[in-house]
Structures are given as C-alpha cells and as structure tokens.
Design a protein around this motif. Structure first.
Motif, short mmCIF file in Angstrom:
data_model
loop_
_atom_site.label_atom_id
_atom_site.label_comp_id
_atom_site.label_asym_id
_atom_site.label_seq_id
_atom_site.Cartn_x
_atom_site.Cartn_y
_atom_site.Cartn_z
N ASN A 1 0.85 -1.19 0.00
CA ASN A 1 0.00 0.00 0.00
C ASN A 1 0.89 1.24 0.00
N ARG A 2 0.32 2.36 -0.42
CA ARG A 2 1.06 3.63 -0.43
C ARG A 2 0.23 4.71 0.23
N PHE A 3 0.90 5.54 1.02
CA PHE A 3 0.27 6.69 1.66
C PHE A 3 1.17 7.89 1.39
N GLY A 4 0.97 8.54 0.24
CA GLY A 4 1.87 9.62 -0.14
C GLY A 4 3.28 9.07 -0.32
N PRO A 5 4.26 9.65 0.40
CA PRO A 5 5.64 9.16 0.25
C PRO A 5 5.94 7.89 1.04
N VAL A 6 4.96 7.40 1.80
CA VAL A 6 5.18 6.24 2.67
C VAL A 6 4.68 4.97 1.99
N ARG A 7 5.49 3.91 2.09
CA ARG A 7 5.07 2.60 1.58
C ARG A 7 4.83 1.64 2.74
N GLU A 8 3.70 0.96 2.68
CA GLU A 8 3.44 -0.12 3.61
C GLU A 8 3.96 -1.40 2.98
N VAL A 9 4.63 -2.25 3.78
CA VAL A 9 5.20 -3.46 3.24
C VAL A 9 4.53 -4.69 3.87
N THR A 10 4.74 -5.82 3.24
CA THR A 10 4.19 -7.08 3.73
C THR A 10 4.62 -7.33 5.17
N HIS A 11 3.65 -7.61 6.04
CA HIS A 11 3.99 -7.95 7.43
C HIS A 11 2.91 -8.87 8.01
N THR A 12 3.03 -10.12 7.68
CA THR A 12 2.16 -11.15 8.25
C THR A 12 3.01 -12.01 9.18
N ARG A 13 2.39 -13.02 9.77
CA ARG A 13 3.16 -13.89 10.65
C ARG A 13 4.20 -14.71 9.90
N ASP A 14 3.92 -14.93 8.61
CA ASP A 14 4.83 -15.78 7.84
C ASP A 14 5.75 -15.00 6.91
N GLU A 15 5.34 -13.77 6.52
CA GLU A 15 6.11 -13.01 5.55
C GLU A 15 6.41 -11.62 6.09
N GLY A 16 7.62 -11.17 5.85
CA GLY A 16 8.01 -9.83 6.28
C GLY A 16 9.48 -9.81 6.65
N LEU A 17 9.95 -8.63 7.05
CA LEU A 17 11.35 -8.46 7.42
C LEU A 17 11.45 -8.13 8.91
#
Length: 527
Positions: free
Chosen positions: A460-476
């Motif tokens: 997802n995007r909120f202006g200059p901010v990006r939301e990234v994948t963050h589930t229990r199985d996927e993410g950093l």
C-alpha cells in the motif's frame, strides 16, 4: 548567489571533514564582507526568515507546475529544494541574479505579503543550482554535512585563532560577523566586549571498554551517575543569564523557569532534567520543552525544569577550569551550600573501591533518568573537546528487541533515492502495533538490501510512505537497539523508544517470532 550556490554544492559533495574545512577556509578568504558572514550565519543556523517557510515554497511551485506532477516528483526526489529547483519553469524577463547579501537583507525586512513575490522573482532569475541554494537558505535546511562547530573551526583555521576563543565569543557577536572576520584577519583586536556570559566549550568523555579498565586504577577516579537529560551550561555573569546546550546553542527561551533561578555569579556544567524535589522524570517529558520559543504557564507548572550540576567552570569571576576536578568539585559543593540556588542540585558521587563495586551499582540502579555512570580522574583539568584518559562514560547496555518492518519512507539528501526511514512494530495479540522509527544503524550494503525488500514487497502507499508485507509468515524482522523506554499517550502502542536504531537484519527469523508489546512493557521504568 552564484558563488554561495557553488560553495554549498561543493560542501554537499565533499565527504571528508578536512575537505569541508578547506572549502570553508577558501570561501572565507576569497569572498568579502558581508557575503562571507551571511554564509557563516547560514551554516551555523544564525539566519531566520519569519515569512519564508517550506510551505510557501510548495505553494509557489504548485502555482507554476501541475500539483500532481510536483508531488510525484517530490516523492521520487525526496528533497523539497532539489525538486523545486529542477522542476521550476522560469518566466522570461528576470535576468539579474541577486547577491547573497541582497537576498538576506531584503528578506529580513520584508513584509509577509511581499515575501512570495520576492522569492518568486529570484527563482526566475537563478539557474537550477542557484534555486536549490536559495531554497536551502531561506528554509534553513542546508543539509551539507557541516555542523555549527565545524564552521566555527573553519573560521579559527582561517585566522589562525584558537577555536575555543571563537566559541566563547560567539553569542556576543552579530550577523554578519564583521568583527569576527576583522579579528581573524588581524585588522582589529579580539572583540572582548562580546564575552558577556559566554559559552565555554565543554569537556566530553570517551566510552569505556573492558580493555580500558585493565589500564585504569580505581583510586584515581571519582564516579557519578550519568543522567538522561541534555548536557547544559548555565551561565550568570555581570547580570547576563544564559542557558547553553553542549554545542553552544542558546536555549534560554525554552526554559524561562531555569533562567529565573540563575540568581548568582557562576558558570556551571550540568544536566538539564524535568522533575520536582530532585526526582528526574523520563527524557520524553524534557523533549516536550525542547526547541520552543515560548512556553505556556501550564507547561511550566506541569513540567518544571532543573539542573543537576556536575562541575563548576567559573565562580564569582574566578576561572576554575585549570584546577583538578576534585578541587572544582569541592568548590562547587561549598558554593552550593552557601548560596542554595533554586532549581539546581549537585550530582551524587558514588563510594567504591573496585570496578566490580561500580559494575554492581550500575546494574542495580534502574531509576528513571539514569543511563549509566561517569568516571572522572581526580586530577583532571577541564579542557574542551574529548581528550582520551581523563573522563569516561560507562553507559548501560542497550535494550534489544526483534520487531517487524511495517512502513518505509525515502530519506533526504544522499539517501533520497533509498527507502531509509523505517517504522517497525511488535505483536499485540494477532496484530502488529508500531513502537518506533529508525533511520540509522545499518550499513550502506544493508540499506540497499532493505530498499530492495521495500520495493518488492509494497502492499500500500500513503503519499511518500510505503506499507510493506507484514504477516506472521512473511516480512522483514529487524533487530532494534534502544537506550530506554517511556510511556506515551501519543503512540498507539502506549510506549516510546529512546534512540532506536537498527542493529541487525534478521532474514533468518519469521515475523511470528518477533517480540510482543508485553515484553516491551516489562522494560518500562517504575513510576
């Protein structure tokens, strides 16, 4: 403006400290007054244009360019001055390039209604590099890697002067510093009249290591708590009262309650804290009062400030800096007992015989506001800078948690092409809640790895901010180090971190194994 623009451009691309110093020394030598003085003021934060703010620049460029195109460009470039400088469409007819002095002196006296017209005309007359420098100048965000102290050091090198003397006179000098440059060039004597309640460059400590302990003898040192406020210098001399930060910034306006209490003749080195009856409150309470031009009566009542004195530099006109620390300490205690100043107490010293004694005290003291210990040689004189040997700081080990990357935003300057500002969270039940932000602690190579992850896992995007994948199985998962934790009503999680930074990338760990909010809450100081 062209010379100033070239000067800023060269500074922004010069990574070496000595290289930056050489550029500044050359500029001060080749450029006459008052241009060089205004440039020095810009580098040291000495210029302020009341009606020229970043919002005005956005309004001006949005009137010339499709606002959507500007926002897309700004999102990509990441820097307001650079984006505006490149995208600005000039109008014909404006061909006289203004000088730096003209811009500064005109804007300082301009009415609010005239400021947009003036800036717009100058943007039309300048080329892209000049426009970039103009916007950096008027908005105050130079970001060229030059601190105020480094700029003062350059003036000292230019004139063959002791940098400590330049710093001591600094707050008594007026922009554009013609007296300072005349002294540096040997045309006049030192402007001694400027030294009313001066800032005296502070003495700093080195972090201590196990190897250092092996070389040190406990009986040679005194120990005191290292408090988690901001280091200050409280000066009251000849009827002039000032409160300085450790870098020499005058912060008196933000702490009128402390200034009122400086009813004495002395210069003290200490820690500025918030609290009453000697009980320090969390750093977050102090942070609410920093960088303010005015302070409400309510804030003064709810968040009273006080100073915990570490050292005495001058007492009743006598300079004590050449005395051994143990004697300065005795003079400080005697002065404090005699004058009983309001809002000032003296830092407690610890009784110990071995380093193990101190290690035990450091581990056991979990009081709010204590972040470790200071060790000071009994015979140490007070000398500016960070000499190795006399003073050591022994901070607590940082707290470490595993958190999940939630959002990322582009940085500024050299990082404007990378997603380098990270918001991370921990688990509260089945949800991740944000607990902090970090934008340093990682290497350039790790930055590229995180940036690649962000671009490839944006949801997802909120202006200059990006939301990234963050589930229990996927993410950093990021290993985050921080100095302390406070309660906060401004954050959804109810906690706020002190000095968070990324200490390691945990590619090996699934997000489900990150820490929980309950784990963090156990680290909160007892109230």
């Amino acid at each position: 403006m062209n010379l100033f623009a070239q000067f800023l451009d060269a500074l922004s691309y010069e990574p070496r400290r000595n290289g930056k110093l050489a550029l500044m020394v050359d500029y001060f030598r080749d450029v006459p007054d008052p241009e060089r003085g205004y440039a020095l003021a810009a580098l040291t934060g000495g210029l302020e244009f009341r009606h020229a703010k970043a919002g005005l620049i956005r309004e001006l460029v949005s009137a010339r360019v499709d606002p959507v195109l500007f926002e897309l460009s700004y999102d990509y470039v990441g820097d307001l001055a650079e984006t505006t400088a490149l995208i600005w469409p000039q109008r014909p007819g404006a061909n006289r390039v203004p000088g730096l002095s003209e811009v500064v002196e005109t804007l300082r006296g301009a009415a609010k209604t005239d400021t947009p017209r003036l800036i717009e005309g100058w943007l039309d007359a300048l080329d892209a590099n000049g426009r970039w420098a103009l916007i950096k100048l008027v908005t105050g965000g130079l970001r060229v890697g030059v601190s105020a102290r480094l700029a003062k050091t350059a003036v000292a090198q230019f004139g063959g002067l002791p940098v400590n003397e330049v710093e001591e006179l600094w707050h008594g000098l007026d922009v554009p510093y013609t007296e300072l440059f005349a002294w540096a060039e040997g045309k006049t004597e030192k402007p001694a009249h400027a030294a009313l309640a001066p800032f005296r460059p502070v003495m700093l400590a080195h972090p201590i290591t196990e190897t250092d302990f092996e070389k040190l003898v406990p009986k040679d040192f005194l120990a005191e708590w290292k408090w988690d406020g901001i280091r200050v210098q409280a000066v009251s001399e000849d009827g002039v009262r000032r409160l300085y930060s450790r870098t020499g910034d005058d912060i008196s306006k933000a702490f009128p309650d402390v200034i009122e209490a400086l009813d004495f003749d002395a210069s003290l080195d200490g820690e500025l804290l918030i609290g009453q009856d000697g009980a320090a409150r969390p750093f977050a309470d102090l942070q609410k009062r920093l960088n303010r031009k005015t302070v409400s009566k309510k804030t003064l009542a709810e968040s009273p400030a006080f100073i915990r004195a570490y050292d005495a530099l001058v007492i009743e006109g006598e300079d004590l800096r050449a005395l051994p620390f143990v004697k300065r300490r005795q003079r400080l205690l005697a002065w404090h007992d005699r004058t009983t100043p309001d809002r000032i107490d003296v830092s407690e010293q610890l009784v110990f015989e071995t380093w193990d004694d101190l290690a035990a005290a450091r581990a056991e003291n979990l009081s709010t506001g204590v972040e470790g210990l200071m060790l000071k040689r009994r015979d140490s004189v007070y000398e500016p800078g960070r000499p190795k040997g006399p003073w050591w700081k022994w901070k607590r080990d940082p707290f470490i948690i595993d958190a999940v990357l939630l959002y990322a935003q582009r940085g500024h300057g050299k990082r404007s092409s990378f997603y380098s500002d990270y918001t991370f969270g921990v688990w509260r039940g089945d949800d991740l809640v944000p607990v902090g932000k970090a934008y340093f602690g990682f290497t350039d190579d790790e930055l590229k790895q995180i940036d690649k992850f962000v671009r490839g896992n944006t949801t997802n995007r909120f202006g200059p901010v990006r939301e990234v994948t963050h589930t229990r199985d996927e993410g950093l998962v990021l290993e985050v180090a921080f100095e302390g934790l406070n309660r906060s009503t401004r954050h959804k999680s109810g906690v706020a971190m002190r000095f968070p930074r990324v200490s390691r990338l945990r590619w090996d760990k699934p997000p489900a194994e990150a820490d929980t909010l309950e784990t963090l809450e156990k680290l909160l100081p007892e109230v």
